[in-house]
Enzyme design. Structure first.
Site, PDB file in Angstrom:
ATOM      1  N   SER A  34       0.352  -1.265  -0.707  1.00  0.00           N
ATOM      2  CA  SER A  34      -0.402   0.397   0.050  1.00  0.00           C
ATOM      3  C   SER A  34       0.576   1.049  -0.293  1.00  0.00           C
ATOM      4  O   SER A  34       0.357   2.319  -0.324  1.00  0.00           O
ATOM      5  CB  SER A  34      -1.262  -0.258   1.213  1.00  0.00           C
ATOM      6  OG  SER A  34       0.161  -0.358   2.585  1.00  0.00           O
ATOM      7  N   ASP A 325      -2.906   8.775   7.616  1.00  0.00           N
ATOM      8  CA  ASP A 325      -3.992   7.958   8.006  1.00  0.00           C
ATOM      9  C   ASP A 325      -3.375   7.037   9.230  1.00  0.00           C
ATOM     10  O   ASP A 325      -2.126   6.974   9.266  1.00  0.00           O
ATOM     11  CB  ASP A 325      -4.621   7.482   7.753  1.00  0.00           C
ATOM     12  CG  ASP A 325      -3.403   6.152   6.547  1.00  0.00           C
ATOM     13  OD1 ASP A 325      -2.515   5.704   6.300  1.00  0.00           O
ATOM     14  OD2 ASP A 325      -4.675   5.149   5.476  1.00  0.00           O
ATOM     15  N   HIS A 328       0.292   5.079   6.678  1.00  0.00           N
ATOM     16  CA  HIS A 328       1.127   6.373   5.990  1.00  0.00           C
ATOM     17  C   HIS A 328       1.224   7.729   5.811  1.00  0.00           C
ATOM     18  O   HIS A 328       0.524   8.147   6.562  1.00  0.00           O
ATOM     19  CB  HIS A 328      -0.091   5.771   4.473  1.00  0.00           C
ATOM     20  CG  HIS A 328      -0.678   4.613   4.353  1.00  0.00           C
ATOM     21  ND1 HIS A 328      -2.000   3.787   4.325  1.00  0.00           N
ATOM     22  CD2 HIS A 328      -0.155   3.070   3.826  1.00  0.00           C
ATOM     23  CE1 HIS A 328      -1.704   2.316   4.322  1.00  0.00           C
ATOM     24  NE2 HIS A 328      -0.779   2.437   3.900  1.00  0.00           N
TER      25      HIS A 328
END
Length: 364
Positions: A34, A325, A328
């Site tokens: 991610s 978040d 990240h």
């Protein structure tokens, strides 16, 4: 001659801090999780998604793109540095024949080195699938430009790989007494991860990769999502930090051994744990207000995993936060990481930084 060349490279880096400009865009490929996924998971039936607001709030259209960020991510910023366009998601219909020679992004949020990492997310592009798509990409490219040019495009590409973090947070430490934690101690687990990672890198080399930057595990225990789950005092979770402390040097050692076997510096280990630690331990020195609380999320430190959504708490100034978040970085934090990739010493980039890579590759 080699000593003279290295002296000139060091002089150029020290004096100017940038690499000589490249006359044509360098192809760019991205693999991993991610931290580097820029939209592939939008096309999959999975819980690992970033396709709803406020993700993408600081992009030109202020809309979510599938990137786990408020704006640009590390691969986007790297593509700026090398003078290329951001690599499009391989699953995107926008990756037309015209765009194909520029490269592609195969990354998928939730995946790890191991195939059992991220099982809770459902349909994600695990590494065997990403590598199979890379083979398919090369077949498409060969049909378009011919075998010789297709091989040249892949050989001269810059490749970015982000793997390892999820093998801890979404596997070994996902829940108490996980299957992997019962099977291995942490040092044993890292050795196993390295053996599997090495197989992935050898496959990449056999598929034509000749220059790749490998992002490390990062500061696993300092992400707000891990602080809220694994820390008793609000500080970085010690078990995860200890795991990262083992992972990063072993990655560098594995890369050194593999490069020696290949007879060339194909792979470069980026110590992203150390890069982040500089920011996390003294965020104010870098212009941040906090490195502990996420900009977007819910719960303590806005750190409840998966809680960044339209109903979440949202900070007003993303440039003041290290974390976007629960896991990240913000775009601004990502830019600082890329600066270290560009100009960092061998403490951060082994065996060389990106400025040196760009100079050497432009004279091959």
């Amino acid at each position: 001659m080699v000593i003279r060349l290295l002296f000139f490279v060091l002089f150029w880096v020290t004096a100017f801090g940038v690499a000589p400009e490249v006359s044509e865009p360098r192809p760019f490929f991205v693999f991993g999780d991610s931290l580097v996924d820029n939209g592939n998971n939008n096309y999959l039936f999975t819980g690992a998604r970033a396709d709803s607001p406020p993700y993408g709030i600081d992009t030109p259209l202020h809309l979510p793109t599938g990137r786990f960020s408020n704006g640009r991510t590390i691969p986007d910023i790297l593509s700026e540095v090398i003078g290329s366009e951001p690599a499009l998601p391989y699953l995107s219909p926008e990756l037309t024949d015209k765009k194909l020679p520029l490269g592609a992004n195969f990354a998928s949020a939730g995946i790890g080195i191991l195939n059992d990492t991220g099982m809770q997310f459902g349909n994600i592009l695990r590494m065997p699938v990403q590598l199979e798509y890379f083979r398919e990409y090369q077949r498409r490219l060969t049909s378009l430009v011919g075998q010789k040019q297709a091989k040249d495009i892949v050989n001269r590409a810059l490749v970015l790989v982000s793997l390892g973090g999820n093998d801890f947070v979404n596997n070994y430490y996902l829940y108490p007494f996980s299957a992997r934690s019962l099977q291995f101690t942490v040092p044993e687990y890292v050795i196993y991860l390295m053996s599997e990672y090495r197989k992935i890198l050898k496959t990449m080399y056999n598929l034509g990769v000749r220059r790749a930057i490998l992002m490390g595990s990062g500061p696993l225990g300092c992400a707000p999502g891990e602080i809220v789950q694994h820390s008793l005092d609000g500080e970085c979770a010690p078990d995860l930090q200890a795991a990262a402390q083992i992972f990063e040097p072993q990655l560098a050692q594995m890369v050194q051994n593999l490069n020696h076997e290949l007879g060339a510096d194909v792979f470069v280990a980026a110590n992203t744990k150390l890069m982040h630690n500089d920011i996390i331990t003294n965020p104010q020195a870098f212009g941040f207000e906090t490195s502990k609380t996420a900009c977007c999320g819910l719960g303590p430190y806005n750190g409840i995993p998966g809680s960044c959504n339209p109903s979440s708490n949202l900070c007003n100034n993303r440039d003041k936060f290290v974390f976007w978040d629960s896991f990240h970085p913000t775009e601004r934090a990502s830019r600082l990481i890329v600066e270290q990739m560009m100009n960092g010493t061998d403490e951060y980039m082994k065996p060389m930084n990106l400025t040196t890579i760009m100079y050497l590759d432009s004279h091959m």
